[in-house]
Design an enzyme around this catalytic site. Sequence first.
Site, mmCIF file in Angstrom:
data_model
loop_
_atom_site.group_PDB
_atom_site.id
_atom_site.type_symbol
_atom_site.label_atom_id
_atom_site.label_comp_id
_atom_site.label_asym_id
_atom_site.label_seq_id
_atom_site.Cartn_x
_atom_site.Cartn_y
_atom_site.Cartn_z
ATOM 1 N N CYS A 112 0.817 -1.224 0.000
ATOM 2 C CA CYS A 112 0.000 0.000 0.000
ATOM 3 C C CYS A 112 0.850 1.273 0.000
ATOM 4 O O CYS A 112 0.326 2.362 -0.229
ATOM 5 C CB CYS A 112 -0.942 0.003 1.193
ATOM 6 S SG CYS A 112 -1.903 -1.494 1.303
ATOM 7 N N HIS A 258 -3.460 6.930 3.128
ATOM 8 C CA HIS A 258 -3.827 5.647 2.532
ATOM 9 C C HIS A 258 -5.212 5.284 3.058
ATOM 10 O O HIS A 258 -5.480 5.376 4.260
ATOM 11 C CB HIS A 258 -2.791 4.588 2.924
ATOM 12 C CG HIS A 258 -3.206 3.214 2.565
ATOM 13 N ND1 HIS A 258 -3.755 2.905 1.343
ATOM 14 C CD2 HIS A 258 -3.176 2.036 3.272
ATOM 15 C CE1 HIS A 258 -4.046 1.616 1.313
ATOM 16 N NE2 HIS A 258 -3.713 1.068 2.469
ATOM 17 N N ASN A 288 -10.141 -0.409 0.458
ATOM 18 C CA ASN A 288 -8.681 -0.257 0.412
ATOM 19 C C ASN A 288 -8.182 -0.777 -0.929
ATOM 20 O O ASN A 288 -8.223 -1.981 -1.184
ATOM 21 C CB ASN A 288 -8.089 -1.049 1.580
ATOM 22 C CG ASN A 288 -6.578 -1.006 1.628
ATOM 23 O OD1 ASN A 288 -5.923 -0.575 0.675
ATOM 24 N ND2 ASN A 288 -6.014 -1.467 2.726
HETATM 25 O O1 UT7 Z 1 -3.392 -1.409 3.752
HETATM 26 C C1 UT7 Z 1 -3.102 -1.885 5.038
HETATM 27 C C2 UT7 Z 1 -3.992 -3.042 5.243
HETATM 28 N N1 UT7 Z 1 -4.765 -3.279 6.344
HETATM 29 C C3 UT7 Z 1 -5.256 -2.480 7.302
HETATM 30 O O2 UT7 Z 1 -5.052 -1.325 7.418
HETATM 31 C C4 UT7 Z 1 -6.133 -3.189 8.279
HETATM 32 C C5 UT7 Z 1 -5.857 -2.822 9.712
HETATM 33 N N2 UT7 Z 1 -6.791 -3.506 10.596
HETATM 34 C C6 UT7 Z 1 -8.101 -3.224 10.634
HETATM 35 O O3 UT7 Z 1 -8.564 -2.362 9.913
HETATM 36 C C7 UT7 Z 1 -8.963 -3.966 11.643
HETATM 37 O O4 UT7 Z 1 -8.143 -4.744 12.469
HETATM 38 C C8 UT7 Z 1 -10.038 -4.866 10.953
HETATM 39 C C9 UT7 Z 1 -11.079 -3.991 10.270
HETATM 40 C C10 UT7 Z 1 -9.404 -5.786 9.946
HETATM 41 C C11 UT7 Z 1 -10.731 -5.713 12.014
HETATM 42 O O5 UT7 Z 1 -11.294 -4.872 13.016
HETATM 43 P P1 UT7 Z 1 -11.108 -5.209 14.558
HETATM 44 O O6 UT7 Z 1 -11.827 -4.183 15.300
HETATM 45 O O7 UT7 Z 1 -9.629 -5.366 14.800
HETATM 46 O O8 UT7 Z 1 -11.888 -6.571 14.672
HETATM 47 P P2 UT7 Z 1 -11.353 -7.988 15.155
HETATM 48 O O9 UT7 Z 1 -10.486 -8.614 14.133
HETATM 49 O O10 UT7 Z 1 -10.841 -7.879 16.577
HETATM 50 O O11 UT7 Z 1 -12.705 -8.776 15.251
HETATM 51 C C12 UT7 Z 1 -13.722 -8.438 16.196
HETATM 52 C C13 UT7 Z 1 -14.881 -9.368 15.972
HETATM 53 C C14 UT7 Z 1 -14.469 -10.832 15.949
HETATM 54 O O12 UT7 Z 1 -15.520 -11.581 16.526
HETATM 55 P P3 UT7 Z 1 -15.410 -12.102 18.034
HETATM 56 O O13 UT7 Z 1 -14.170 -12.943 18.076
HETATM 57 O O14 UT7 Z 1 -15.308 -10.844 18.869
HETATM 58 O O15 UT7 Z 1 -16.677 -12.852 18.201
HETATM 59 C C15 UT7 Z 1 -14.404 -11.144 14.474
HETATM 60 O O16 UT7 Z 1 -14.619 -12.502 14.194
HETATM 61 O O17 UT7 Z 1 -15.473 -9.095 14.699
HETATM 62 C C16 UT7 Z 1 -15.520 -10.293 13.938
HETATM 63 N N3 UT7 Z 1 -15.354 -9.942 12.536
HETATM 64 C C17 UT7 Z 1 -16.385 -9.664 11.738
HETATM 65 N N4 UT7 Z 1 -17.710 -9.639 11.961
HETATM 66 C C18 UT7 Z 1 -18.500 -9.318 10.919
HETATM 67 C C19 UT7 Z 1 -14.199 -9.825 11.841
HETATM 68 N N5 UT7 Z 1 -14.462 -9.468 10.581
HETATM 69 C C20 UT7 Z 1 -15.816 -9.366 10.485
HETATM 70 C C21 UT7 Z 1 -16.698 -9.033 9.449
HETATM 71 N N6 UT7 Z 1 -18.011 -9.013 9.710
HETATM 72 N N7 UT7 Z 1 -16.273 -8.732 8.218
#
Ligand code: UT7
Length: 333
Positions: A112, A258, A288
């Site tokens: 990115c 970004h 993204n």
């Molecule tokens: O270009 C650079 C690339 N990447 C980035 O910049 C990404 C950086 N990271 C992020 O943006 C965030 O970490 C994410 C958006 C990917 C995830 O958000 P988060 O607040 O860190 O969520 P998490 O991974 O801790 O997940 C929280 C909950 C989990 O459920 P439980 O374990 O609490 O029951 C996940 O399974 O949300 C669940 N979850 C979803 N639920 C519905 C994860 N993805 C999804 C989804 N829809 N798409």
Amino acid sequence: MGEVQIIGTGSYVPERILTNDEISKIIDTNDQWIRSRTGIGERRITTGENTSKIAAKAAINALKNASINAEDIDLIIVATTTPDCYTPSTACIVQSLIGASRAVCFDISAACSGFIYALNIAYQFLRNGAMKNALIIGGETLSKILDWNDRGTCVLFGDGAGAAVLSIGNEEGVLGNYMASDGRGSDLLKCDAAPVDINNNILRKEVLGDEVYKNSKYLSMEGKEIFKFAVKVMEETIEKLLEEAKLDLSNIDYIIPHQANLRIIDHTIKKLDIDKEKFYINLQSYGNTSAASIPIALDEMNRKGLLKKGQNILMVGFGGGLTWGGSIIKWCK
Ligand code: UT7
């Protein structure tokens, strides 16, 4: 020798819009989760056009905007995580699609941060007098490397391309550049290429087993770790750039971050106490798009007439590698 300036921008995104609601029909997610955790509402998905095609369309728009002929381009750099093939470079294919017969062409892999890296590389060639006109493109078809069973990644990314033409002029158009990398984080955001093995050199599906083979082809990400990294380096990059350009935030008219996650941008706004109005954000429409996200935003701003001569624009990116960096440009058009 003269000064280096951006003299034109262009972008292209595939027509097909994929909404959050549509994704929620194929995987366990929903519009509310995606919007509240990322800010993303929809993204564009290619329907057959590979990265070179998308990149070439953005390039043609940039050449038009710059009022320059393809034959006058000396250098084409394509920043991409999703090239058409291992070889040739996507840049060579773009060269032939747009007829830039004189250009030297190569791709760079900086995830990115790719557009920022490309801008800095092109800047060096122009600044030292080796070349006069460069076309830099961030182009991606991320949909082809997404695991559509992984809700932690597939909802985040989209396809598209953005381009800029850099040229020699009288006014200083690049006020600061900063790039950094940390390979210790290389496993945090990755997509494997063909694996190798000491026995037969090529591990085929039978050797790897179905599961490993399947997983090896798709993008994987430690979301939380990337989030923490992103927040840290956004702040670091903005501070380094201001220091290098001997400017402070009051001298910056726009910040183009970004476009990964609205919460990452909000953290930076709070941490550095920056006026939110300075940030240009379009991730709600495209998700993204990796190397394409900053140049698509720059081109949108240009086309909307937001950019005025003499304004300072700070661009900041971060991504797989890990890589990060930014540039401050002065709009000279
Ligand atoms: O270009 C650079 C690339 N990447 C980035 O910049 C990404 C950086 N990271 C992020 O943006 C965030 O970490 C994410 C958006 C990917 C995830 O958000 P988060 O607040 O860190 O969520 P998490 O991974 O801790 O997940 C929280 C909950 C989990 O459920 P439980 O374990 O609490 O029951 C996940 O399974 O949300 C669940 N979850 C979803 N639920 C519905 C994860 N993805 C999804 C989804 N829809 N798409």
